[in-house]
Design a protein around this motif. Sequence first.
Motif, PDB file in Angstrom:
ATOM      1  N   ASN A  80       4.016  19.184   7.469  1.00  0.00           N
ATOM      2  CA  ASN A  80       3.918  17.841   8.021  1.00  0.00           C
ATOM      3  C   ASN A  80       3.893  16.817   6.896  1.00  0.00           C
ATOM      4  O   ASN A  80       3.617  17.141   5.738  1.00  0.00           O
ATOM      5  CB  ASN A  80       2.665  17.701   8.887  1.00  0.00           C
ATOM      6  CG  ASN A  80       2.919  16.850  10.112  1.00  0.00           C
ATOM      7  OD1 ASN A  80       3.804  16.003  10.097  1.00  0.00           O
ATOM      8  ND2 ASN A  80       2.146  17.074  11.160  1.00  0.00           N
ATOM      9  N   TRP A  81       4.187  15.560   7.226  1.00  0.00           N
ATOM     10  CA  TRP A  81       4.285  14.507   6.210  1.00  0.00           C
ATOM     11  C   TRP A  81       3.004  14.289   5.408  1.00  0.00           C
ATOM     12  O   TRP A  81       3.084  14.014   4.202  1.00  0.00           O
ATOM     13  CB  TRP A  81       4.720  13.204   6.878  1.00  0.00           C
ATOM     14  CG  TRP A  81       6.092  13.289   7.469  1.00  0.00           C
ATOM     15  CD1 TRP A  81       6.411  13.459   8.780  1.00  0.00           C
ATOM     16  CD2 TRP A  81       7.340  13.237   6.770  1.00  0.00           C
ATOM     17  NE1 TRP A  81       7.774  13.529   8.945  1.00  0.00           N
ATOM     18  CE2 TRP A  81       8.369  13.392   7.733  1.00  0.00           C
ATOM     19  CE3 TRP A  81       7.685  13.079   5.437  1.00  0.00           C
ATOM     20  CZ2 TRP A  81       9.721  13.379   7.388  1.00  0.00           C
ATOM     21  CZ3 TRP A  81       9.038  13.080   5.093  1.00  0.00           C
ATOM     22  CH2 TRP A  81      10.030  13.226   6.062  1.00  0.00           C
ATOM     23  N   PHE A  87      14.324   8.283  -4.994  1.00  0.00           N
ATOM     24  CA  PHE A  87      15.150   8.319  -3.786  1.00  0.00           C
ATOM     25  C   PHE A  87      14.731   9.426  -2.818  1.00  0.00           C
ATOM     26  O   PHE A  87      15.500   9.791  -1.930  1.00  0.00           O
ATOM     27  CB  PHE A  87      16.622   8.522  -4.186  1.00  0.00           C
ATOM     28  CG  PHE A  87      17.175   7.420  -5.037  1.00  0.00           C
ATOM     29  CD1 PHE A  87      17.579   6.225  -4.483  1.00  0.00           C
ATOM     30  CD2 PHE A  87      17.268   7.575  -6.422  1.00  0.00           C
ATOM     31  CE1 PHE A  87      18.091   5.198  -5.268  1.00  0.00           C
ATOM     32  CE2 PHE A  87      17.774   6.559  -7.216  1.00  0.00           C
ATOM     33  CZ  PHE A  87      18.185   5.369  -6.640  1.00  0.00           C
ATOM     34  N   PHE A  88      13.516   9.930  -2.959  1.00  0.00           N
ATOM     35  CA  PHE A  88      13.071  11.056  -2.140  1.00  0.00           C
ATOM     36  C   PHE A  88      13.189  10.754  -0.646  1.00  0.00           C
ATOM     37  O   PHE A  88      13.761  11.529   0.122  1.00  0.00           O
ATOM     38  CB  PHE A  88      11.623  11.418  -2.486  1.00  0.00           C
ATOM     39  CG  PHE A  88      11.066  12.552  -1.674  1.00  0.00           C
ATOM     40  CD1 PHE A  88      11.413  13.867  -1.962  1.00  0.00           C
ATOM     41  CD2 PHE A  88      10.187  12.313  -0.619  1.00  0.00           C
ATOM     42  CE1 PHE A  88      10.902  14.920  -1.217  1.00  0.00           C
ATOM     43  CE2 PHE A  88       9.680  13.365   0.134  1.00  0.00           C
ATOM     44  CZ  PHE A  88      10.032  14.671  -0.163  1.00  0.00           C
ATOM     45  N   PHE A  89      12.656   9.612  -0.215  1.00  0.00           N
ATOM     46  CA  PHE A  89      12.662   9.291   1.211  1.00  0.00           C
ATOM     47  C   PHE A  89      14.012   8.789   1.696  1.00  0.00           C
ATOM     48  O   PHE A  89      14.341   8.945   2.868  1.00  0.00           O
ATOM     49  CB  PHE A  89      11.586   8.238   1.521  1.00  0.00           C
ATOM     50  CG  PHE A  89      10.192   8.782   1.563  1.00  0.00           C
ATOM     51  CD1 PHE A  89       9.688   9.356   2.718  1.00  0.00           C
ATOM     52  CD2 PHE A  89       9.385   8.745   0.444  1.00  0.00           C
ATOM     53  CE1 PHE A  89       8.397   9.874   2.756  1.00  0.00           C
ATOM     54  CE2 PHE A  89       8.102   9.252   0.469  1.00  0.00           C
ATOM     55  CZ  PHE A  89       7.602   9.823   1.631  1.00  0.00           C
ATOM     56  N   GLN A 107      10.583  21.188  -0.148  1.00  0.00           N
ATOM     57  CA  GLN A 107      10.697  19.787  -0.532  1.00  0.00           C
ATOM     58  C   GLN A 107       9.336  19.188  -0.853  1.00  0.00           C
ATOM     59  O   GLN A 107       9.189  18.434  -1.816  1.00  0.00           O
ATOM     60  CB  GLN A 107      11.374  18.998   0.591  1.00  0.00           C
ATOM     61  CG  GLN A 107      12.831  19.374   0.819  1.00  0.00           C
ATOM     62  CD  GLN A 107      13.415  18.731   2.059  1.00  0.00           C
ATOM     63  OE1 GLN A 107      12.726  18.538   3.059  1.00  0.00           O
ATOM     64  NE2 GLN A 107      14.688  18.387   2.004  1.00  0.00           N
ATOM     65  N   VAL A 108       8.352  19.516  -0.035  1.00  0.00           N
ATOM     66  CA  VAL A 108       6.992  19.026  -0.275  1.00  0.00           C
ATOM     67  C   VAL A 108       6.456  19.552  -1.599  1.00  0.00           C
ATOM     68  O   VAL A 108       5.873  18.813  -2.397  1.00  0.00           O
ATOM     69  CB  VAL A 108       6.053  19.430   0.881  1.00  0.00           C
ATOM     70  CG1 VAL A 108       4.604  19.098   0.545  1.00  0.00           C
ATOM     71  CG2 VAL A 108       6.467  18.732   2.174  1.00  0.00           C
ATOM     72  N   GLN A 109       6.657  20.828  -1.844  1.00  0.00           N
ATOM     73  CA  GLN A 109       6.141  21.422  -3.079  1.00  0.00           C
ATOM     74  C   GLN A 109       6.786  20.804  -4.309  1.00  0.00           C
ATOM     75  O   GLN A 109       6.106  20.545  -5.309  1.00  0.00           O
ATOM     76  CB  GLN A 109       6.360  22.942  -3.058  1.00  0.00           C
ATOM     77  CG  GLN A 109       5.482  23.677  -2.062  1.00  0.00           C
ATOM     78  CD  GLN A 109       5.778  25.157  -2.001  1.00  0.00           C
ATOM     79  OE1 GLN A 109       6.910  25.596  -2.244  1.00  0.00           O
ATOM     80  NE2 GLN A 109       4.780  25.959  -1.672  1.00  0.00           N
ATOM     81  N   ARG A 115       6.259  17.066  -8.959  1.00  0.00           N
ATOM     82  CA  ARG A 115       6.645  15.892  -9.760  1.00  0.00           C
ATOM     83  C   ARG A 115       5.474  14.926  -9.901  1.00  0.00           C
ATOM     84  O   ARG A 115       5.285  14.315 -10.965  1.00  0.00           O
ATOM     85  CB  ARG A 115       7.834  15.187  -9.120  1.00  0.00           C
ATOM     86  CG  ARG A 115       9.138  15.954  -9.218  1.00  0.00           C
ATOM     87  CD  ARG A 115      10.340  15.060  -8.961  1.00  0.00           C
ATOM     88  NE  ARG A 115      10.422  14.554  -7.613  1.00  0.00           N
ATOM     89  CZ  ARG A 115      10.364  13.272  -7.285  1.00  0.00           C
ATOM     90  NH1 ARG A 115      10.214  12.351  -8.221  1.00  0.00           N
ATOM     91  NH2 ARG A 115      10.473  12.886  -6.025  1.00  0.00           N
ATOM     92  N   MET A 116       4.710  14.767  -8.837  1.00  0.00           N
ATOM     93  CA  MET A 116       3.561  13.873  -8.898  1.00  0.00           C
ATOM     94  C   MET A 116       2.501  14.385  -9.878  1.00  0.00           C
ATOM     95  O   MET A 116       1.919  13.612 -10.650  1.00  0.00           O
ATOM     96  CB  MET A 116       2.942  13.708  -7.507  1.00  0.00           C
ATOM     97  CG  MET A 116       3.776  12.848  -6.575  1.00  0.00           C
ATOM     98  SD  MET A 116       4.033  11.190  -7.271  1.00  0.00           S
ATOM     99  CE  MET A 116       4.768  10.346  -5.896  1.00  0.00           C
ATOM    100  N   GLU A 117       2.254  15.679  -9.849  1.00  0.00           N
ATOM    101  CA  GLU A 117       1.275  16.252 -10.773  1.00  0.00           C
ATOM    102  C   GLU A 117       1.756  16.134 -12.221  1.00  0.00           C
ATOM    103  O   GLU A 117       0.965  15.861 -13.135  1.00  0.00           O
ATOM    104  CB  GLU A 117       1.000  17.713 -10.407  1.00  0.00           C
ATOM    105  CG  GLU A 117       0.168  17.894  -9.158  1.00  0.00           C
ATOM    106  CD  GLU A 117      -1.192  17.226  -9.282  1.00  0.00           C
ATOM    107  OE1 GLU A 117      -1.864  17.400 -10.326  1.00  0.00           O
ATOM    108  OE2 GLU A 117      -1.582  16.509  -8.347  1.00  0.00           O
ATOM    109  N   MET A 118       3.048  16.329 -12.437  1.00  0.00           N
ATOM    110  CA  MET A 118       3.597  16.181 -13.781  1.00  0.00           C
ATOM    111  C   MET A 118       3.449  14.739 -14.271  1.00  0.00           C
ATOM    112  O   MET A 118       3.152  14.498 -15.447  1.00  0.00           O
ATOM    113  CB  MET A 118       5.069  16.597 -13.793  1.00  0.00           C
ATOM    114  CG  MET A 118       5.310  18.083 -13.646  1.00  0.00           C
ATOM    115  SD  MET A 118       7.078  18.510 -13.680  1.00  0.00           S
ATOM    116  CE  MET A 118       7.547  17.900 -15.308  1.00  0.00           C
ATOM    117  N   ALA A 119       3.646  13.772 -13.375  1.00  0.00           N
ATOM    118  CA  ALA A 119       3.494  12.368 -13.758  1.00  0.00           C
ATOM    119  C   ALA A 119       2.048  12.059 -14.147  1.00  0.00           C
ATOM    120  O   ALA A 119       1.786  11.329 -15.115  1.00  0.00           O
ATOM    121  CB  ALA A 119       3.941  11.470 -12.608  1.00  0.00           C
ATOM    122  N   LYS A 120       1.111  12.621 -13.408  1.00  0.00           N
ATOM    123  CA  LYS A 120      -0.303  12.418 -13.749  1.00  0.00           C
ATOM    124  C   LYS A 120      -0.650  13.076 -15.082  1.00  0.00           C
ATOM    125  O   LYS A 120      -1.388  12.500 -15.899  1.00  0.00           O
ATOM    126  CB  LYS A 120      -1.188  12.981 -12.639  1.00  0.00           C
ATOM    127  CG  LYS A 120      -1.169  12.177 -11.351  1.00  0.00           C
ATOM    128  CD  LYS A 120      -2.128  12.782 -10.331  1.00  0.00           C
ATOM    129  CE  LYS A 120      -2.174  11.961  -9.060  1.00  0.00           C
ATOM    130  NZ  LYS A 120      -3.115  12.534  -8.064  1.00  0.00           N
TER     131      LYS A 120
END
Length: 493
Positions: free
Chosen positions: A191-192, A231-233, A247-249, A254-259
């Motif tokens: 889910n989203w 452009f994910f969404f 896709q979620v994973q 990517r978010m964890e890598m950015a942090k």
Amino acid sequence: MGLRVWAEGQEFGNACAAAYGADVAKWRTLSGVPTEYSPRGHRPDWYWESDSDRVAKLQLDDVGYGDSWLEVLFGQAQEGMIGCSVHGGRYWEATVDLPKLLLLLPSSNRSVFLEKVVGITPPTLKDAILAGFLPPSLRLAMCVPYDCTGKAIVNRIFPEFEAEKLFGAEVAGLLNDAISADVVVVEELLNWPSLQLDFAIAGLDNCGTTSLHRNLNQHPEIAFSTTSEDFFFTTEVVHRLLPLKSQVQEFNRRMEMAKDKKLQETGIRPHLAGICSPTLFAYGLARMGLALVGEAKVVMSVCDPLGRLERHFMEYRYCHNHNDTLGLEVAKQQLLASPISTREGCFSSASALWEERQTDAMRRLWDATATSQHLGSMMALFFGRLLPMHREFLHEPDRTYSIVAAFLGVRYTYPEKTVFGHFNAVGGHRTDLCKNKSLVRRLQRQLEPEYQASIQFLRHAGSPVPESLSKRLTRCKSADVLEVRCPGRETAC
């Protein structure tokens, strides 16, 4: 007690099939929700006849991407996912490659398949697909017992239960040896809210979104998925009503890598992660998916509709041949013109915005810069978690970025001597528009609904409306003196 425990000593696929078969009616009732967008016109008559309330709700919404239709589709998907979870299952999407499936069948069985399933006997499989009798793939949403794996679904559940349901008993009996992981691909759905996303800069493009992105990224408690647009969404999941687990994973990775990257740079690990997607507001599917991501907040900026229209014209339709030193190719090198600006031809004067507005190319430009139909949807979807502002307030960076930081929920702790720059800005005479006062007035009258929509958007959220917007002041007032130019995302003015 999970299936893996009580099935100890049995082949796991057998245990999964046994659990599914023991209550197949329940699992099928929980299955079948739409997982990807389809236009209203693609729904069969029985779909509409089965629910008169749904028909009444949508009878005034004839647009395929209309919000009412999207609400129905996304609502069905969310209900299906939740219902499956409540009954101890997980949701999967199975995609059947029909051409590959048929090619694995003996030729005699293939003819039976086409005759029984399609109702025709075309000369070849290729003919059946080209004639539109057979789709290239078949998608099936399945709720299965929680501990079932993708392998068990392909090897046991699909051939033993779903093939007969889809193709009929006679045809299903021909497929046992043909069904494999190459033919039936299954992927788990999530889910989203599974997306680790705290906020998004969602528009409007060419209204200061690059400056918002680059300046907010200087805050040590904020990380962005990328230094460019995300452009994910708008591309990767834009047609999905439920995202794939893969896709979620990948998004969360990517978010964890950015942090982690921000932690290495500043010594502080951010607790907020966001994306910058300047055109997201204009995609009904994208904004609906984002709205379902938990408590994700949205920051948006609006600006003078005429200035934004001219900026799009400059980038995509202007020939840049008003003098000998600046031609179209030079303009592309200087990031003043898009690399695809000549795809549909270009115009030598901004007067084309009015005189050629009925042509296909110019109508698409006008449609691409229209916002009035989208701003109301954004306010409805994100009311209470949307911060709108006018681009003009970005010229007061200390005050503006402290407001944005407070809205997102971080302390205003920018490093000392932080410089807030302006990015992707083009001053001066971008085209010949500002030298044609009658054209300016004519275009402003045409854009009056856009002005009204921007004002209402700001007022509805309690955001200040600058005098330049309320009095319809344009950038032409300073075009003769303001020659600042820093197009692109990398260089600040």
